[in-house]
Design an enzyme around this catalytic site. Structure first.
Site, PDB file in Angstrom:
ATOM      1  CG  HIS A   5      -4.746   9.646   0.421  1.00 48.63           C
ATOM      2  ND1 HIS A   5      -3.375   9.619   0.296  1.00 48.63           N
ATOM      3  CD2 HIS A   5      -4.999   9.199   1.669  1.00 48.63           C
ATOM      4  CE1 HIS A   5      -2.828   9.174   1.427  1.00 48.63           C
ATOM      5  NE2 HIS A   5      -3.804   8.930   2.267  1.00 48.63           N
ATOM      6  CG  ASP A  62      -1.827   1.220   1.263  1.00 48.26           C
ATOM      7  OD1 ASP A  62      -2.892   1.164   0.618  1.00 48.26           O
ATOM      8  OD2 ASP A  62      -1.483   2.229   1.928  1.00 48.26           O
TER       9      ASP A  62
END
Length: 319
Positions: free
Chosen positions: A113, A46
């Site tokens: 995000h 990630d």
């Protein structure tokens, strides 16, 4: 989203995501840590534009490909669209900049995000003379359409979101002409903020829920409220860990896995990376799961003031 033999779940677009992922923030020592994680079996990496660690991650992955440990298709890489790139015409630019740093041809997953748009430009956290964040006003439905275009262009295989509330997810899901549903919502999730309502909503819409800060946090003063308690010192987690002869960290990870979440862990210590990979070696009882449920108090480790001035900000207890 059935669990597959390779410890992954199939998302709503048919692509599989490993349920245990390795986080790559901060960038210091990230390259060696990522190599170590791959050696211990982590295949889900990630990252994010804002982490400023993509060059290191790319080198680490290529090194493990070169030595025969993995192939590119074995790695599931997640990248993130930063808030200064929310304007539709900037979405692909952010993705292509990340791919260039990684030296990848594609991303496995690209997610927004957070739902807070900021002033476009070189500053990752643009602030005015008053030291307050300078926000931007962008319709996230248009941002999502640009994300869909990136998927159609073959630059990314799956697209999703992060830190979205139910209201914000519904805005995307109800967008006329929606081409692709978000496959995942990545959120802060730990026993003190277990996201039970969001988990139920995502399951009902066939959206995977992914948890970060599952061990509390790395307590970076830039992002984290230093007055918050240390999760892994919680007496209940310590007692349950002792019962299973495991660490509180493993109990916290296992708790989320058994709830059906995709789990992200962040540690650059070799011993802890190896330890976290052992999350599949035991199972918590139903009684212990319910006890941990009882720790929920809608508490966030993140500093709310960073985004609190934005009209799309919702406090931690609003899911």
């Amino acid at each position: 989203m059935a669990l597959s033999k390779d410890r992954g779940i199939t998302m709503n677009d048919g692509n599989k995501i490993p349920i245990l992922g390795f986080g790559t923030y901060p960038p210091d020592a990230c390259e060696e840590a990522t190599k170590t994680a791959i050696e211990f079996g982590f295949r889900h990496i990630d990252g994010a534009y804002v982490y400023q660690s993509e060059e290191q991650v790319g080198r680490a992955v290529r090194a493990k490909i070169s030595d025969g440990t993995v192939k590119r298709e074995d790695i599931f890489y997640t990248g993130k669209l930063w808030s200064t790139f929310h304007r539709p015409e900037l979405v692909r630019k952010c993705l292509e900049e990340s791919l260039k740093k990684l030296q990848f041809d594609y991303m496995d997953l690209f997610i927004i995000h957070n739902p807070f748009s900021m002033k476009p430009g070189p500053d990752l956290l643009p602030t005015g003379e008053d030291k307050k964040t300078i926000f931007d006003n962008v319709d996230l439905r248009q941002t999502w359409e640009a994300m869909e275009a990136c998927k159609d262009a073959g630059l990314v295989r799956s697209i999703g979101v992060s830190n979205f509330t139910r209201k914000q997810l519904e805005m995307i899901l109800n967008n006329p002409g929606l081409k692709y549903k978000p496959v995942i919502n990545q959120v802060e999730c730990h026993p003190y903020r277990n996201q039970s309502k969001m988990l139920a909503f995502c399951k009902s819409n066939n959206i995977a829920l992914e948890g970060y800060s599952v061990l509390g946090s790395q307590r970076d003063p830039k992002w984290i409220d230093q007055n918050t308690p240390v999760l892994l010192e919680d007496p209940l987690l310590v007692a349950i860990a002792k019962k299973y002869n495991k660490t509180p960290a493993l109990v916290a990870i296992r708790y989320q896995l058994q709830r059906g979440l995709v789990v992200l862990v962040k540690t650059y210590t070799r011993k802890r990376i190896e330890e976290n990979a052992q999350a599949f070696t035991f199972q918590l009882s139903e009684e212990d799961m319910k006890s941990i449920d009882g720790l929920h108090k809608s508490m966030s480790f993140l500093k709310a003031e960073i985004f609190a001035g934005h009209p799309q900000y919702y406090p931690p207890d609003v899911e």
